[in-house]
Design a protein around this motif. Structure first.
Motif, PDB file in Angstrom:
ATOM      1  N   SER A   1      10.648  51.106  59.420  1.00 43.39           N
ATOM      2  CA  SER A   1      11.116  49.768  59.073  1.00 43.39           C
ATOM      3  C   SER A   1      10.054  48.695  59.261  1.00 43.39           C
ATOM      4  CB  SER A   1      12.345  49.408  59.906  1.00 43.39           C
ATOM      5  OG  SER A   1      12.000  49.325  61.279  1.00 43.39           O
ATOM      6  N   GLY A   2       9.016  49.018  60.031  1.00 46.26           N
ATOM      7  CA  GLY A   2       7.996  48.019  60.343  1.00 46.26           C
ATOM      8  C   GLY A   2       8.261  47.308  61.648  1.00 46.26           C
ATOM      9  N   LEU A   3       9.415  47.585  62.280  1.00 44.01           N
ATOM     10  CA  LEU A   3       9.741  46.906  63.540  1.00 44.01           C
ATOM     11  C   LEU A   3       8.752  47.274  64.629  1.00 44.01           C
ATOM     12  CD1 LEU A   3      11.723  45.214  65.268  1.00 44.01           C
ATOM     13  CD2 LEU A   3      12.997  47.339  65.681  1.00 44.01           C
ATOM     14  N   LEU A   4       8.373  48.546  64.688  1.00 44.05           N
ATOM     15  CA  LEU A   4       7.449  48.984  65.732  1.00 44.05           C
ATOM     16  C   LEU A   4       6.111  48.257  65.613  1.00 44.05           C
ATOM     17  CD1 LEU A   4       7.215  50.947  68.103  1.00 44.05           C
ATOM     18  CD2 LEU A   4       6.349  52.660  66.532  1.00 44.05           C
ATOM     19  N   HIS A   5       5.658  48.085  64.398  1.00 44.24           N
ATOM     20  CA  HIS A   5       4.398  47.355  64.165  1.00 44.24           C
ATOM     21  C   HIS A   5       4.526  45.910  64.646  1.00 44.24           C
ATOM     22  CE1 HIS A   5       0.701  46.130  62.140  1.00 44.24           C
ATOM     23  NE2 HIS A   5       1.387  45.088  61.659  1.00 44.24           N
ATOM     24  N   THR A   6       5.643  45.291  64.355  1.00 47.41           N
ATOM     25  CA  THR A   6       5.843  43.888  64.742  1.00 47.41           C
ATOM     26  C   THR A   6       5.939  43.741  66.265  1.00 47.41           C
ATOM     27  OG1 THR A   6       7.019  43.495  62.661  1.00 47.41           O
ATOM     28  CG2 THR A   6       7.332  41.888  64.434  1.00 47.41           C
ATOM     29  N   ILE A   7       6.716  44.628  66.916  1.00 51.52           N
ATOM     30  CA  ILE A   7       6.851  44.559  68.378  1.00 51.52           C
ATOM     31  C   ILE A   7       5.511  44.804  69.053  1.00 51.52           C
ATOM     32  CG2 ILE A   7       7.885  45.682  70.371  1.00 51.52           C
ATOM     33  CD1 ILE A   7      10.386  46.163  68.742  1.00 51.52           C
ATOM     34  N   ALA A   8       4.799  45.828  68.586  1.00 52.61           N
ATOM     35  CA  ALA A   8       3.500  46.129  69.181  1.00 52.61           C
ATOM     36  C   ALA A   8       2.532  44.963  69.011  1.00 52.61           C
ATOM     37  CB  ALA A   8       2.926  47.388  68.539  1.00 52.61           C
ATOM     38  N   LYS A   9       2.608  44.299  67.865  1.00 53.52           N
ATOM     39  CA  LYS A   9       1.723  43.152  67.623  1.00 53.52           C
ATOM     40  C   LYS A   9       2.025  42.015  68.591  1.00 53.52           C
ATOM     41  CE  LYS A   9       0.282  39.995  63.927  1.00 53.52           C
ATOM     42  NZ  LYS A   9       0.478  39.600  62.505  1.00 53.52           N
ATOM     43  N   ARG A  10       3.319  41.763  68.836  1.00 48.53           N
ATOM     44  CA  ARG A  10       3.685  40.665  69.744  1.00 48.53           C
ATOM     45  C   ARG A  10       3.338  41.011  71.188  1.00 48.53           C
ATOM     46  NH1 ARG A  10       9.522  38.401  67.374  1.00 48.53           N
ATOM     47  NH2 ARG A  10       8.729  37.958  65.261  1.00 48.53           N
ATOM     48  N   ILE A  11       3.528  42.291  71.564  1.00 40.43           N
ATOM     49  CA  ILE A  11       3.139  42.697  72.920  1.00 40.43           C
ATOM     50  C   ILE A  11       1.627  42.581  73.079  1.00 40.43           C
ATOM     51  CG2 ILE A  11       3.025  44.641  74.521  1.00 40.43           C
ATOM     52  CD1 ILE A  11       5.691  45.575  73.487  1.00 40.43           C
ATOM     53  N   GLN A  12       0.891  42.948  72.035  1.00 40.04           N
ATOM     54  CA  GLN A  12      -0.568  42.850  72.074  1.00 40.04           C
ATOM     55  C   GLN A  12      -1.007  41.402  72.269  1.00 40.04           C
ATOM     56  OE1 GLN A  12      -2.846  45.132  72.133  1.00 40.04           O
ATOM     57  NE2 GLN A  12      -4.576  43.699  72.076  1.00 40.04           N
ATOM     58  N   GLU A  13      -0.293  40.480  71.632  1.00 40.80           N
ATOM     59  CA  GLU A  13      -0.627  39.067  71.800  1.00 40.80           C
ATOM     60  C   GLU A  13      -0.382  38.599  73.224  1.00 40.80           C
ATOM     61  OE1 GLU A  13       1.775  37.175  68.903  1.00 40.80           O
ATOM     62  OE2 GLU A  13       0.545  37.777  67.176  1.00 40.80           O
ATOM     63  N   GLU A  14       0.640  39.168  73.868  1.00 39.15           N
ATOM     64  CA  GLU A  14       0.959  38.754  75.234  1.00 39.15           C
ATOM     65  C   GLU A  14      -0.030  39.315  76.242  1.00 39.15           C
ATOM     66  OE1 GLU A  14       3.211  36.634  76.248  1.00 39.15           O
ATOM     67  OE2 GLU A  14       3.921  36.266  74.197  1.00 39.15           O
ATOM     68  N   ILE A  15      -0.386  40.575  76.072  1.00 36.51           N
ATOM     69  CA  ILE A  15      -1.260  41.205  77.071  1.00 36.51           C
ATOM     70  C   ILE A  15      -2.731  40.926  76.791  1.00 36.51           C
ATOM     71  CG2 ILE A  15       0.410  43.035  77.509  1.00 36.51           C
ATOM     72  CD1 ILE A  15      -1.283  44.916  75.855  1.00 36.51           C
ATOM     73  N   GLY A  16      -3.030  40.387  75.608  1.00 37.58           N
ATOM     74  CA  GLY A  16      -4.409  40.105  75.279  1.00 37.58           C
ATOM     75  C   GLY A  16      -5.208  41.384  75.080  1.00 37.58           C
ATOM     76  N   ASP A  17      -6.495  41.286  75.278  1.00 35.55           N
ATOM     77  CA  ASP A  17      -7.380  42.437  75.079  1.00 35.55           C
ATOM     78  C   ASP A  17      -7.634  43.112  76.424  1.00 35.55           C
ATOM     79  OD1 ASP A  17      -8.890  44.263  73.771  1.00 35.55           O
ATOM     80  OD2 ASP A  17     -10.667  42.979  73.554  1.00 35.55           O
ATOM     81  N   LEU A  18      -6.562  43.617  77.014  1.00 37.36           N
ATOM     82  CA  LEU A  18      -6.683  44.257  78.322  1.00 37.36           C
ATOM     83  C   LEU A  18      -7.285  45.641  78.182  1.00 37.36           C
ATOM     84  CD1 LEU A  18      -3.268  43.351  80.015  1.00 37.36           C
ATOM     85  CD2 LEU A  18      -5.497  42.278  80.398  1.00 37.36           C
ATOM     86  N   HIS A  19      -7.851  46.100  79.280  1.00 38.93           N
ATOM     87  CA  HIS A  19      -8.391  47.448  79.339  1.00 38.93           C
ATOM     88  C   HIS A  19      -7.229  48.444  79.309  1.00 38.93           C
ATOM     89  CE1 HIS A  19     -10.392  51.017  81.068  1.00 38.93           C
ATOM     90  NE2 HIS A  19     -11.515  50.481  80.565  1.00 38.93           N
ATOM     91  N   PRO A  20      -7.407  49.641  78.717  1.00 44.78           N
ATOM     92  CA  PRO A  20      -6.310  50.618  78.688  1.00 44.78           C
ATOM     93  C   PRO A  20      -5.751  50.948  80.063  1.00 44.78           C
ATOM     94  CG  PRO A  20      -8.060  51.285  77.191  1.00 44.78           C
ATOM     95  CD  PRO A  20      -8.561  50.080  77.925  1.00 44.78           C
ATOM     96  N   TRP A  21      -6.587  50.875  81.099  1.00 47.50           N
ATOM     97  CA  TRP A  21      -6.076  51.176  82.440  1.00 47.50           C
ATOM     98  C   TRP A  21      -5.047  50.145  82.866  1.00 47.50           C
ATOM     99  CZ3 TRP A  21      -6.242  48.712  87.264  1.00 47.50           C
ATOM    100  CH2 TRP A  21      -5.813  49.503  88.336  1.00 47.50           C
ATOM    101  N   HIS A  22      -5.319  48.859  82.575  1.00 42.83           N
ATOM    102  CA  HIS A  22      -4.364  47.815  82.930  1.00 42.83           C
ATOM    103  C   HIS A  22      -3.061  47.993  82.153  1.00 42.83           C
ATOM    104  CE1 HIS A  22      -8.304  45.891  83.925  1.00 42.83           C
ATOM    105  NE2 HIS A  22      -7.630  45.573  85.021  1.00 42.83           N
TER     106      HIS A  22
END
Length: 818
Positions: free
Chosen positions: A684-705
């Motif tokens: 549906s594209g929902l996963l892409h949208t949610i992941a994009k918004r979470i990415q905006e919140e966490i910024g460019d964090l290291h995978p460990w974080h």
């Protein structure tokens, strides 16, 4: 079913006091075991050298004393059984002889029906013609038939009134009137209704005798089995070099009157006589039909069958879905306590749980409808899929309806809401149906079925138990070492027979240890808790050890090989087990304890050809799974390899269709529903949208974080809801977020989050092992564990597991390229 229950359910209620007192003898054995252990441990404390079984050793003295206590108890039970059997056999044999005699009279009466008819006709014609010779002939015939009638009267005397008997024997009147009365008397005796009545009475007596003789035969068989099992238990617990079972059964029990072969043959002969009488009475001498009819009158016996670990985990899995559901309470045996309402057909009482679930369901449906009509996303498919995701998550988390029912609801709503897309084109209901069903039955579902087949075979043929007891027999007697050995065994067993079956297996093995602990000793709680927590840890040990691992593999691209999984999971499980072991020793102060544990005895049963075949197939399947990437051109996927054990075990009859029906189909449906939801969220594209918004919140964090953040999130969620449900909801989002990181490591995040699903063990409801442990009770029906035990050890254990995953686990996953 335990044999103590079997002998109770199979016994004749009227004879209950005359059966072998199996439960009392078992308690006596446990008392003897406790005395032997106490004496042997005392001897070890007194001497530095180990005690050898010499002629003067205290261990042999204790075993001789045990025999001196146990054998007289057996003799007493045997005497009781002999006395009852002899008296009951004499009583029933007398009844059989009486039945045979009465049947002979009845048969004689039937044979003389034609004589009676001709005699009466001749007598009436003689009197009418006045011929003296005919009169004399008639008199002689009447005298002959009168003897038969007199016998018939005696045959009927128990059922006829005394006055009627006198009426049939006139004392006055002429010879002619007496002869006429005799004719009337014979006519009465031989009327068809009276003969049929006697036949029915004989039939009832025959059935009753057949039942009692069969019960007596079963009495002997059941007691013989009881002697065999109690002696086997005694030999196993006392570990005596003298096999008391074979000697006592053959030389004492076998020579007793009820258990002799000649006695059994005598009962069989009496049963055959009764069957023959019944056949002549009711089935026109058809013995096969008579036997079938007689057997319908026997009680339905409860057949004793040893429970397997596989059968136990089915019951445990079913109980887990019933947590919190209580039976309606009745007042004075009338109506259920709860709200009710009146209908034209009467008053309907509904339990409180119904109203609670109905309220929650109404609330969730309202939330679902609200989200469908509020445009939170740009596309209709995303909005509908988000409403579906929230609705399914609420139903899974609260279990308003069973988990698998929610999973079945997912594909229905996916199609009806038309949430699937393909290249920006919304799929029709027809196309969406094909797509969603193709996704649901994926290779990982076959992998799950293959794992169930392996687990069922290892459990059914006691292979897992034999291996576990062998390892535990080497653990020694120090509580700390015994605890560590049991935890490692529980973790290893979870790799192959699932982390649901492993605690059931291990808790059944440690029963002798729990039985012989001093009252209120903390080691019992420590040991049970250690097995439960180690079984949770074992849920991350292999791809087939828990459903959440199956969900993780479905969301990992490319799928990890078994060697990669083992490289990360096995060191991690060993580390977490050791940390939890130290925590338990600290919490329950086992390090300073002087308690000595009697070692678990290894099984002495020889390996059978079937067991060796099961082991070969299991090892071969695991080997193929490990090298699946190299054979991908031939097998295609691990799911195809999973068909190998299914075909070999079911095709050879090692597992039956009943075993197949007993697979955890609710778990399979749950996994299929999760896969369908994941496909919908992705398409549906929902996963892409949610992941994009979470990415905006966490910024460019290291995978460990990111791993640390998701590990805490998963730990909190999976502590309160099912581990599998937590994986279904979170792992697809984790995978998508991992793909969008600048330093993309989606497989690392998914695998680490799946490990944390298994490591969530802070409450009694956090997974099957915890629920099984909290239900463990001692001989007095008192639970070993309480919620405080899990809070004191489970929550710190979960935190230790989280620290291990985000440190050692992260390093190992990075090393293999995740």
């Amino acid at each position: 079913m335990k044999f103590s229950h079997s002998i109770q359910f199979n016994s004749v209620p009227d004879w209950a006091d005359h059966y072998l007192a199996y439960s009392n003898l078992k308690k006596l054995i446990y008392q003897i075991e406790r005395d032997i252990i106490s004496s042997s441990i005392a001897g070890q404390n007194d001497t530095e050298t180990p005690i050898l079984e010499s002629e003067d050793s205290p261990l042999l003295v204790n075993k001789s004393r045990a025999n001196a206590i146990f054998v007289p108890a057996l003799d007493k039970e045997l005497t009781k059984i002999n006395t009852f059997y002899i008296n009951k056999e004499k009583e029933l044999l007398d009844e059989v002889n009486s039945l045979i005699s009465d049947y002979a009279v009845f048969e004689n009466l039937e044979d003389n029906v034609s004589i009676r008819s001709s005699a009466l006709a001749m007598s009436r014609s003689s009197y009418q013609s006045g011929d003296g010779s005919h009169s004399r002939k008639k008199s002689s015939q009447v005298r002959r038939t009168r003897s038969v009638s007199d016998t018939a009267v005696s045959f009927m005397s128990s059922d006829e009134d005394e006055a009627e008997t006198h009426d049939l024997h006139p004392t006055g009147g002429s010879r002619l009137s007496a002869d006429i009365d005799a004719d009337n008397r014979l006519s009465y005796l031989w009327s068809p209704s009276l003969l049929e009545e006697q036949r029915i009475r004989l039939k009832k007596r025959t059935i009753e005798l057949f039942v009692w003789l069969s019960e007596l035969k079963s009495f002997v068989s059941l007691n013989n089995t009881g002697f065999s099992k109690i002696l086997k238990k005694y030999d196993k617990i006392t570990n005596s070099s003298i096999n008391l079972k074979s000697t006592y059964l053959n030389e004492v029990v076998g020579e007793s009157y009820p258990f002799r072969q000649s006695t059994r043959q005598k009962i069989e002969q009496q049963i055959s006589k009764v069957q023959e009488i019944y056949a002549n009475l009711c089935t026109n001498a058809d013995m096969d039909l008579a036997m079938r009819e007689l057997k319908t009158h026997l009680r339905e016996f409860i057949v004793w069958e040893r429970n397997t670990i596989w059968r136990d985990i089915i019951g445990l899995e079913r109980k887990s879905h019933a947590v919190g559901i209580k039976e309606p309470v009745t007042v004075n045996g009338s109506h259920s306590v709860g709200e009710g309402f009146t209908t034209p057909f009467g008053r309907v009482n509904v339990p409180y749980t119904f109203w609670k679930n109905a309220f929650l369901m109404s609330l969730f449906v309202g939330v679902f409808l609200f989200l469908l009509n509020v445009p939170l996303f740009d596309k209709v498919e995303e909005n509908n899929c988000f409403a579906l995701l929230v609705f399914a998550s609420l139903l899974w988390a609260t279990e308003v309806i069973p988990l698998f029912v929610t999973s079945l609801l997912v594909p229905l709503l996916v199609v009806c809401l038309q949430v699937l897309r393909e290249k920006d084109t919304r799929l029709t209901a027809h196309d969406a149906t094909k797509a969603i069903f193709q996704a649901m039955f994926s290779p990982v579902i076959m992998l799950l079925l293959g794992g169930f087949a392996i687990a069922g075979a290892l459990s059914k043929y006691h292979i897992a138990k034999m291996m576990a007891t062998y390892v535990l027999s080497k653990a020694g007697t120090k509580p700390s070492f015994v605890l560590l050995a049991n935890m490692f065994v529980a973790t290893f067993a979870s790799m192959w027979i699932s982390n649901v079956a492993a605690p059931v297996l291990c808790l059944s093995i440690i029963q002798p240890i729990l039985r012989n602990l001093p009252p209120n000793n903390s080691f019992g709680r420590c040991l049970i808790l250690g097995i439960a927590l180690a079984s949770n840890v074992g849920g991350m040990a292999s791809p087939i050890s828990s459903p959440q691992n199956i969900i993780a593999i479905e969301n990992m691209n490319p799928s990890p090989t078994w060697i990669q999984w083992f490289f990360v999971a096995i060191p991690l499980c060993i580390l977490i087990d050791i940390l939890i072991w130290l925590l338990l020793i600290w919490n329950y102060e086992q390090k300073k304890s002087s308690l000595m544990i009697h070692p678990i005895r290894t099984s002495k049963d020889p390996w059978t050809g079937t067991q060796i075949f099961v082991i070969i197939v299991t090892v071969a399947t695991i080997f193929l799974w490990c090298i699946e990437k190299r054979l991908e051109y031939f097998f295609g996927d691990m799911g195809i390899i999973a068909i190998v054990p299914l075909v070999l075990f079911f095709g050879t009859g090692i597992l039956t269709k009943e075993d197949f029906n007993n697979f955890l189909w609710t778990v399979i449906i749950l996994a299929m529903g999760g896969i369908a939801l994941g496909r919908a969220v992705h398409s549906s594209g929902l996963l892409h949208t949610i992941a994009k918004r979470i990415q905006e919140e966490i910024g460019d964090l290291h995978p460990w974080h990111v791993l640390v953040i998701f590990s805490f999130l998963v730990l909190i969620v999976a502590t309160f809801i099912s581990h599998t449900v937590g994986a279904l909801i979170i792992l697809p989002i984790v995978a998508r977020v991992g793909e969008r990181l600048s330093d993309s490591h989606p497989n690392l995040l998914v695998m680490g989050s799946a490990f944390m699903c298994s490591a969530a063990m802070g409450l009694p409801v956090s997974g099957f092992p915890n629920m099984n442990a909290i239900m463990m009770e001692d001989e007095m029906g008192v639970r070993y564990l309480s919620t405080i035990d899990f809070i004191k050890s489970g929550i710190p254990g979960s935190i230790l597991a989280l620290l291990s995953v985000v440190t050692v686990g992260y390093v190992l996953m990075s090393f293999v390229g995740f």
